[in-house]
Design a protein around this motif. Structure first.
Motif, PDB file in Angstrom:
ATOM      1  N   LEU A   5       0.711  -1.271  -0.077  1.00  0.00           N
ATOM      2  CA  LEU A   5      -0.008   0.079  -0.051  1.00  0.00           C
ATOM      3  C   LEU A   5       0.923   1.202   0.037  1.00  0.00           C
ATOM      4  N   LYS A   6       0.306   2.177  -0.559  1.00  0.00           N
ATOM      5  CA  LYS A   6       0.996   3.494  -0.712  1.00  0.00           C
ATOM      6  C   LYS A   6       0.207   4.599  -0.584  1.00  0.00           C
ATOM      7  N   PHE A   7       0.800   5.885  -0.080  1.00  0.00           N
ATOM      8  CA  PHE A   7      -0.052   6.968   0.177  1.00  0.00           C
ATOM      9  C   PHE A   7      -0.071   7.787  -0.985  1.00  0.00           C
ATOM     10  N   TYR A   8      -1.254   8.307  -1.586  1.00  0.00           N
ATOM     11  CA  TYR A   8      -1.322   9.034  -2.595  1.00  0.00           C
ATOM     12  C   TYR A   8      -2.293  10.340  -2.382  1.00  0.00           C
ATOM     13  N   LEU A   9      -1.644  11.595  -2.689  1.00  0.00           N
ATOM     14  CA  LEU A   9      -2.662  12.627  -2.639  1.00  0.00           C
ATOM     15  C   LEU A   9      -3.305  12.854  -4.148  1.00  0.00           C
ATOM     16  N   VAL A  10      -4.562  13.026  -3.847  1.00  0.00           N
ATOM     17  CA  VAL A  10      -5.356  12.854  -5.249  1.00  0.00           C
ATOM     18  C   VAL A  10      -5.926  14.461  -5.165  1.00  0.00           C
ATOM     19  N   GLY A  11      -5.810  15.184  -6.174  1.00  0.00           N
ATOM     20  CA  GLY A  11      -6.278  16.309  -6.541  1.00  0.00           C
ATOM     21  C   GLY A  11      -7.697  16.065  -7.126  1.00  0.00           C
ATOM     22  N   LEU A  12      -8.873  16.529  -6.789  1.00  0.00           N
ATOM     23  CA  LEU A  12     -10.141  16.225  -7.544  1.00  0.00           C
ATOM     24  C   LEU A  12     -10.702  17.850  -8.211  1.00  0.00           C
ATOM     25  N   TYR A  13     -11.225  17.619  -9.232  1.00  0.00           N
ATOM     26  CA  TYR A  13     -11.710  19.023  -9.943  1.00  0.00           C
ATOM     27  C   TYR A  13     -12.977  18.596 -10.583  1.00  0.00           C
ATOM     28  N   ALA A  14     -13.957  19.280 -10.853  1.00  0.00           N
ATOM     29  CA  ALA A  14     -15.101  19.217 -11.582  1.00  0.00           C
ATOM     30  C   ALA A  14     -15.596  20.814 -11.823  1.00  0.00           C
ATOM     31  N   LEU A  15     -16.386  20.788 -13.106  1.00  0.00           N
ATOM     32  CA  LEU A  15     -16.756  22.121 -13.490  1.00  0.00           C
ATOM     33  C   LEU A  15     -18.088  22.131 -13.610  1.00  0.00           C
ATOM     34  N   ASN A  86     -12.027  15.342 -13.035  1.00  0.00           N
ATOM     35  CA  ASN A  86     -10.568  14.918 -13.159  1.00  0.00           C
ATOM     36  C   ASN A  86      -9.985  14.555 -11.807  1.00  0.00           C
ATOM     37  N   ALA A  87      -8.976  13.607 -11.653  1.00  0.00           N
ATOM     38  CA  ALA A  87      -8.303  13.156 -10.529  1.00  0.00           C
ATOM     39  C   ALA A  87      -6.826  13.196 -10.942  1.00  0.00           C
ATOM     40  N   ALA A  88      -6.214  14.141 -10.315  1.00  0.00           N
ATOM     41  CA  ALA A  88      -4.625  14.153 -10.475  1.00  0.00           C
ATOM     42  C   ALA A  88      -3.928  13.487  -9.417  1.00  0.00           C
ATOM     43  N   ILE A  89      -3.093  12.572  -9.601  1.00  0.00           N
ATOM     44  CA  ILE A  89      -2.435  11.795  -8.668  1.00  0.00           C
ATOM     45  C   ILE A  89      -0.928  12.193  -8.363  1.00  0.00           C
ATOM     46  N   HIS A  90      -0.569  12.257  -7.101  1.00  0.00           N
ATOM     47  CA  HIS A  90       0.666  12.731  -6.906  1.00  0.00           C
ATOM     48  C   HIS A  90       1.054  11.606  -5.606  1.00  0.00           C
ATOM     49  N   THR A  91       2.194  11.028  -5.655  1.00  0.00           N
ATOM     50  CA  THR A  91       2.585   9.920  -4.766  1.00  0.00           C
ATOM     51  C   THR A  91       3.540  10.854  -3.704  1.00  0.00           C
ATOM     52  N   ILE A  92       3.161  10.214  -2.273  1.00  0.00           N
ATOM     53  CA  ILE A  92       3.946  10.870  -1.335  1.00  0.00           C
ATOM     54  C   ILE A  92       4.877   9.860  -0.882  1.00  0.00           C
ATOM     55  N   SER A  93       6.198  10.278  -0.772  1.00  0.00           N
ATOM     56  CA  SER A  93       7.358   9.322  -0.357  1.00  0.00           C
ATOM     57  C   SER A  93       7.170   8.957   1.153  1.00  0.00           C
ATOM     58  N   ARG A  94       7.777   8.069   1.430  1.00  0.00           N
ATOM     59  CA  ARG A  94       7.906   7.575   3.042  1.00  0.00           C
ATOM     60  C   ARG A  94       8.627   8.509   3.785  1.00  0.00           C
ATOM     61  N   SER A  95       9.691   9.371   3.121  1.00  0.00           N
ATOM     62  CA  SER A  95      10.474  10.256   4.147  1.00  0.00           C
ATOM     63  C   SER A  95       9.352  11.472   4.225  1.00  0.00           C
ATOM     64  N   ASP A  96       8.902  11.728   3.425  1.00  0.00           N
ATOM     65  CA  ASP A  96       7.784  12.995   3.401  1.00  0.00           C
ATOM     66  C   ASP A  96       6.887  12.641   4.447  1.00  0.00           C
ATOM     67  N   LEU A  97       6.304  11.352   4.346  1.00  0.00           N
ATOM     68  CA  LEU A  97       5.047  11.233   5.367  1.00  0.00           C
ATOM     69  C   LEU A  97       5.691  11.176   6.642  1.00  0.00           C
ATOM     70  N   LEU A  98       6.875  10.659   6.897  1.00  0.00           N
ATOM     71  CA  LEU A  98       7.387  10.638   8.054  1.00  0.00           C
ATOM     72  C   LEU A  98       7.466  12.350   8.742  1.00  0.00           C
ATOM     73  N   GLN A  99       8.111  12.989   7.827  1.00  0.00           N
ATOM     74  CA  GLN A  99       8.382  14.653   8.036  1.00  0.00           C
ATOM     75  C   GLN A  99       6.882  15.004   8.496  1.00  0.00           C
ATOM     76  N   ILE A 100       5.970  14.724   7.652  1.00  0.00           N
ATOM     77  CA  ILE A 100       4.440  15.235   8.038  1.00  0.00           C
ATOM     78  C   ILE A 100       4.262  14.787   9.531  1.00  0.00           C
ATOM     79  N   ALA A 101       4.491  13.515   9.877  1.00  0.00           N
ATOM     80  CA  ALA A 101       4.005  12.936  11.111  1.00  0.00           C
ATOM     81  C   ALA A 101       5.056  13.528  12.250  1.00  0.00           C
ATOM     82  N   ASP A 102       6.250  13.930  12.006  1.00  0.00           N
ATOM     83  CA  ASP A 102       7.054  14.610  12.794  1.00  0.00           C
ATOM     84  C   ASP A 102       6.397  16.102  13.158  1.00  0.00           C
ATOM     85  N   THR A 103       6.101  16.655  11.897  1.00  0.00           N
ATOM     86  CA  THR A 103       5.617  17.995  12.113  1.00  0.00           C
ATOM     87  C   THR A 103       4.227  18.317  12.983  1.00  0.00           C
ATOM     88  N   ALA A 104       3.338  17.159  12.722  1.00  0.00           N
ATOM     89  CA  ALA A 104       2.093  17.090  13.245  1.00  0.00           C
ATOM     90  C   ALA A 104       2.247  16.934  14.861  1.00  0.00           C
TER      91      ALA A 104
END
Length: 117
Positions: A5-15, A86-104
């Motif tokens: 399993l991986k963590f993805y940031l998904v940008g959602l858009y509709a008009l 539309n859904a734009a996909i961005h993968t979040i790396s493990r190191s970025d997730l750990l940085q987010i957890a540390d910051t939070a």
């Protein structure tokens, strides 16, 4: 198939343009294949839009996109005049997730901008 399993940031858009301003061409399955500005119609305002970022845990980008689009279609249904989903996909790396957890948790110094690139 990769079962990791991986963590993805998904940008959602509709008009959602004014229904009188648009001519729709629907496909055999009922989805909108094409849309054009109605002949003689002058757009006088920017149409309504929906934009959201969601986090999705999935096995692949395609699976994350499907989860995101399903959420978007529930919130912005075609039957109510929403188009261009539309859904734009961005993968979040493990190191970025750990940085987010540390910051939070307050265990990490931040420069205050809230961005992780």
């Amino acid at each position: 198939m990769n079962d990791e399993l991986k963590f993805y940031l998904v940008g959602l858009y509709a008009l959602k343009p004014d229904l009188g301003s648009v001519v729709y061409t629907r496909g055999a399955d009922g989805t909108i294949e094409r849309w054009d500005i109605a002949p003689g119609y002058i757009l006088d305002a920017f149409p309504q839009f929906y934009l959201e970022g969601v986090g999705v845990v999935a096995q692949s980008e395609e699976q994350a996109r499907i989860v995101g689009l399903n959420k978007l279609l529930k919130h912005c249904p075609v039957e109510d005049g929403w188009i261009l989903h539309n859904a734009a996909i961005h993968t979040i790396s493990r190191s970025d997730l750990l940085q987010i957890a540390d910051t939070a948790t307050g265990d990490h110094e931040s420069d205050g901008d809230g961005l992780i690139m």
